[in-house]
Design a protein around this motif. Structure first.
Motif, mmCIF file in Angstrom:
data_model
loop_
_atom_site.group_PDB
_atom_site.id
_atom_site.type_symbol
_atom_site.label_atom_id
_atom_site.label_comp_id
_atom_site.label_asym_id
_atom_site.label_seq_id
_atom_site.Cartn_x
_atom_site.Cartn_y
_atom_site.Cartn_z
ATOM 1 N N ARG A 155 34.225 35.595 80.682
ATOM 2 C CA ARG A 155 35.094 35.610 79.508
ATOM 3 C C ARG A 155 34.339 35.971 78.217
ATOM 4 O O ARG A 155 34.836 36.746 77.396
ATOM 5 C CB ARG A 155 35.783 34.252 79.338
ATOM 6 C CG ARG A 155 36.846 34.276 78.242
ATOM 7 C CD ARG A 155 37.565 32.948 78.083
ATOM 8 N NE ARG A 155 38.615 33.074 77.076
ATOM 9 C CZ ARG A 155 38.393 33.069 75.770
ATOM 10 N NH1 ARG A 155 37.170 32.918 75.306
ATOM 11 N NH2 ARG A 155 39.391 33.206 74.922
ATOM 12 N N ASP A 156 33.129 35.423 78.047
ATOM 13 C CA ASP A 156 32.394 35.697 76.810
ATOM 14 C C ASP A 156 32.102 37.188 76.656
ATOM 15 O O ASP A 156 32.268 37.769 75.575
ATOM 16 C CB ASP A 156 31.085 34.901 76.773
ATOM 17 C CG ASP A 156 31.333 33.412 76.571
ATOM 18 O OD1 ASP A 156 32.488 33.044 76.263
ATOM 19 O OD2 ASP A 156 30.388 32.620 76.731
ATOM 20 N N SER A 157 31.671 37.791 77.749
ATOM 21 C CA SER A 157 31.392 39.227 77.701
ATOM 22 C C SER A 157 32.679 40.011 77.441
ATOM 23 O O SER A 157 32.697 40.978 76.671
ATOM 24 C CB SER A 157 30.762 39.676 79.026
ATOM 25 O OG SER A 157 30.644 41.082 79.034
ATOM 26 N N LEU A 158 33.754 39.578 78.070
ATOM 27 C CA LEU A 158 35.035 40.266 77.894
ATOM 28 C C LEU A 158 35.490 40.210 76.434
ATOM 29 O O LEU A 158 35.892 41.228 75.860
ATOM 30 C CB LEU A 158 36.088 39.644 78.821
ATOM 31 C CG LEU A 158 37.507 40.172 78.680
ATOM 32 C CD1 LEU A 158 37.564 41.679 78.938
ATOM 33 C CD2 LEU A 158 38.451 39.430 79.635
ATOM 34 N N ASP A 172 51.275 40.184 81.173
ATOM 35 C CA ASP A 172 51.556 38.953 80.444
ATOM 36 C C ASP A 172 50.720 37.781 80.945
ATOM 37 O O ASP A 172 50.243 36.966 80.162
ATOM 38 C CB ASP A 172 53.054 38.631 80.436
ATOM 39 C CG ASP A 172 53.670 38.608 81.826
ATOM 40 O OD1 ASP A 172 53.083 39.204 82.760
ATOM 41 O OD2 ASP A 172 54.750 38.014 81.984
ATOM 42 N N GLY A 173 50.506 37.707 82.250
ATOM 43 C CA GLY A 173 49.697 36.619 82.793
ATOM 44 C C GLY A 173 48.269 36.672 82.278
ATOM 45 O O GLY A 173 47.690 35.638 81.912
ATOM 46 N N GLU A 174 47.705 37.871 82.228
ATOM 47 C CA GLU A 174 46.339 38.029 81.721
ATOM 48 C C GLU A 174 46.264 37.689 80.235
ATOM 49 O O GLU A 174 45.310 37.042 79.787
ATOM 50 C CB GLU A 174 45.868 39.468 81.960
ATOM 51 C CG GLU A 174 45.654 39.791 83.440
ATOM 52 C CD GLU A 174 45.732 41.277 83.762
ATOM 53 O OE1 GLU A 174 45.510 41.628 84.939
ATOM 54 O OE2 GLU A 174 46.051 42.087 82.859
ATOM 55 N N ALA A 175 47.263 38.119 79.482
ATOM 56 C CA ALA A 175 47.261 37.825 78.036
ATOM 57 C C ALA A 175 47.276 36.322 77.791
ATOM 58 O O ALA A 175 46.563 35.808 76.923
ATOM 59 C CB ALA A 175 48.467 38.489 77.370
ATOM 60 N N LYS A 176 48.096 35.614 78.572
ATOM 61 C CA LYS A 176 48.189 34.165 78.403
ATOM 62 C C LYS A 176 46.913 33.469 78.862
ATOM 63 O O LYS A 176 46.422 32.540 78.213
ATOM 64 C CB LYS A 176 49.410 33.629 79.162
ATOM 65 C CG LYS A 176 50.750 34.059 78.533
ATOM 66 C CD LYS A 176 51.937 33.626 79.394
ATOM 67 C CE LYS A 176 53.267 34.016 78.733
ATOM 68 N NZ LYS A 176 54.435 33.707 79.594
ATOM 69 N N GLN A 177 46.367 33.908 80.006
ATOM 70 C CA GLN A 177 45.158 33.282 80.534
ATOM 71 C C GLN A 177 43.973 33.505 79.592
ATOM 72 O O GLN A 177 43.194 32.581 79.322
ATOM 73 C CB GLN A 177 44.850 33.866 81.918
ATOM 74 C CG GLN A 177 43.693 33.139 82.627
ATOM 75 C CD GLN A 177 43.163 33.928 83.820
ATOM 76 O OE1 GLN A 177 43.766 34.905 84.245
ATOM 77 N NE2 GLN A 177 42.031 33.486 84.342
ATOM 78 N N THR A 179 43.925 33.881 76.433
ATOM 79 C CA THR A 179 44.021 33.218 75.129
ATOM 80 C C THR A 179 44.388 31.746 75.230
ATOM 81 O O THR A 179 44.421 31.053 74.212
ATOM 82 C CB THR A 179 45.110 33.910 74.285
ATOM 83 O OG1 THR A 179 46.355 33.830 75.001
ATOM 84 C CG2 THR A 179 44.760 35.367 74.035
ATOM 85 N N ASN A 180 44.708 31.294 76.453
ATOM 86 C CA ASN A 180 45.202 29.933 76.647
ATOM 87 C C ASN A 180 46.463 29.661 75.821
ATOM 88 O O ASN A 180 46.675 28.552 75.328
ATOM 89 C CB ASN A 180 44.109 28.902 76.339
ATOM 90 C CG ASN A 180 44.452 27.530 76.886
ATOM 91 O OD1 ASN A 180 45.157 27.415 77.897
ATOM 92 N ND2 ASN A 180 43.999 26.484 76.224
ATOM 93 N N ALA A 187 50.002 34.852 72.284
ATOM 94 C CA ALA A 187 48.857 35.396 73.023
ATOM 95 C C ALA A 187 48.425 36.734 72.420
ATOM 96 O O ALA A 187 47.226 36.976 72.214
ATOM 97 C CB ALA A 187 49.218 35.561 74.500
ATOM 98 N N ALA A 188 49.395 37.581 72.111
ATOM 99 C CA ALA A 188 49.064 38.889 71.537
ATOM 100 C C ALA A 188 48.371 38.719 70.184
ATOM 101 O O ALA A 188 47.384 39.402 69.884
ATOM 102 C CB ALA A 188 50.318 39.733 71.400
#
Lengths: 311, 311
Positions: A155-158, A172-177, A179-180, A187-188
């Motif tokens: 995550r840090d590198s990402l 949408d799942g990735e955006a939520k994951q 950003t928590n 999330a956006a």
């Protein structure tokens, strides 16, 4: 109007309610490029093995994709993915993933690929994405995709890599994951706070939405009753979206341009799901693409004239 | 331009990430009517108990809802529902359901209620819905909502009732369950085959789509970052949608009118979720409603001019 995409080139085995294919051309960079070449010359950067031959190159070159930067790893095998979709194609099971030549992939860009006006970093390890971004420092517009794996283990590198691009294109799942957040809008906004000025959230059968400082744009998916194989739809979307930006090198990448780019992405993705793998997009005509963009504009149009309300 | 809605009048206890309310006005017919009265005079048909008093009537009458057909069951208690939403408000847990006076509800419509130009059958047992539909045989446009319970235990009656209305308004899960389809487009087509000429599928945070013989219309949801309480959003949507049709008694209920109705439903529903229960819609102004309709039109607008593609 040159476009470089870095990502996977693959063979896929896919089973859906509509049938199965044991081995077909796939991979994020392939789906992306077959769509983006409708709009701009596209170079694919990615590794293949000895099993990647004339038939596969013919599909890419048949659509005018520039394959000069495809890296042939002698003695290697091409990335292989096998998956099965349930009758509800929103439910996918990965059956097999053989990274093969992708395991040790280190993107090497030719001078022409580095000179790209527009750059798309398909879903690969975020350190590699950032290294490519540094090689293409002059790109006018750069975007990346990612996946749950990198959010989990890198995550840090990402987040660092996200800070180097203009746009993030995720589901949408990735955006939520990432950003928590539990709400897509929140999330956006949280992703924009990481640096990019554009966030595109892909919503599958519900369409896609785009968030910028100018506000929000939302587009329903084209209503397809017969989804044969959704594999690659997200990459096809990204290809149409980024291709449209690359096709307009002299235009500011403003809200109006980005909205049109969303429509081309949505139109191309809607064709992708109509057949297995690359079959439909590889056979698509320019007229079909423009016709579906026109249909999308009609799909969500209504007369907004205010009416007299009972106060 | 008279509108009758038959359905639940309730007290709700709701807990969300944003707080809680132990007892507030709720129920499908209430949420519907508070929205629809912005557009057309609305009569509410439904039962209440002795605990339903001046404060509750004041909310309804404050928005101009006609409460003449609210049935006071002496000695009874009003329907009560308690629920808790997770931080992700798409996940809801029902904690308590006390049907109370609703258990033996048999809708009795006054002549004025029977004369309605437009009829909405909120989610009640489908035999009762059909009996009301028969009493309002002259209604120019009738629609129904339902829920998973009736699909499970009274599907035959529900399908029969669906055959008597012009429009079905359900969420995507209900549409799929009712038709045993996994794709929204296929599910909508299957419902149209049961008789109605309009099917509206509510998609929560993704918006709503509408299916008719003229084709498909899709509208994203208004992008709300701070959802406080989604209870009643679907009924509020239906109120705006049906209210718009009732507000245009001399206009054909054609595709253009239905699209505008979808926009009013979407706009009103987007306000509903901003506060607990009926709080936000009960305080809403006409200007706010029209402003959000205009914002929705802007939200999905793009220039569909075709571009020259690389063939």
């Amino acid at each position: 109007m040159s476009l470089t995409v870095v990502g996977s080139i693959a063979f896929d085995a896919v089973e859906t309610h509509a049938g199965k294919r044991d081995r077909m051309l796939g991979g994020a960079a392939v789906h992306f490029a077959l769509a983006s070449t409708f709009l701009a010359e596209t170079r694919v950067v990615g590794p293949v093995g000895d099993d990647f031959g004339d038939a596969e190159y013919a599909v890419l070159r048949g659509r005018g994709v520039n394959t000069d930067d495809v890296e042939h790893v002698a003695g290697g095998k091409t990335f292989f993915w096998a998956g099965r979709y349930e009758r509800d194609v929103n439910v996918r099971h990965t059956l097999q993933t053989d990274l093969n030549v992708f395991e040790t992939f280190e993107p090497k860009l030719s001078p022409a690929a580095r000179d790209a006006d527009v750059l798309f970093l398909a879903n690969i390890q975020p350190d590699l994405q950032r290294a490519v971004r540094e090689q293409c420092a002059a790109a006018r517009f750069a975007a990346l995709d990612t996946m749950n794996l990198w959010i989990d283990i890198a995550r840090d590198s990402l987040v660092k890599t996200i800070g180097t691009v203009d746009c993030v294109i995720v589901n949408d799942g990735e955006a939520k994951q990432l950003t928590n957040e539990v709400n897509i809008v929140s999330a956006a906004r949280a992703i924009i706070a990481m640096g990019p000025r554009v966030v595109v959230v892909k919503l599958g059968e519900y369409g896609a939405s785009m968030y910028t400082a100018d506000g929000v744009f939302g587009l329903p998916a084209y209503p397809t009753a017969a989804v044969v194989d959704p594999t690659g739809a997200g990459d096809t979307f990204a290809g149409g979206f980024m291709g449209f930006i690359a096709a307009n090198p002299d235009a500011p990448v403003d809200d109006a341009l980005l909205r049109r780019a969303m429509a081309y992405g949505t139109a191309l993705a809607s064709y992708n799901v109509e057949s297995f793998g690359t079959e439909r997009v590889a056979a698509l005509t320019a007229e079909e693409v423009n016709a579906r963009v026109a249909a999308l504009a009609e799909l969500s149009r209504f007369d907004p004239a205010p009416v007299e309300l009972r106060a």
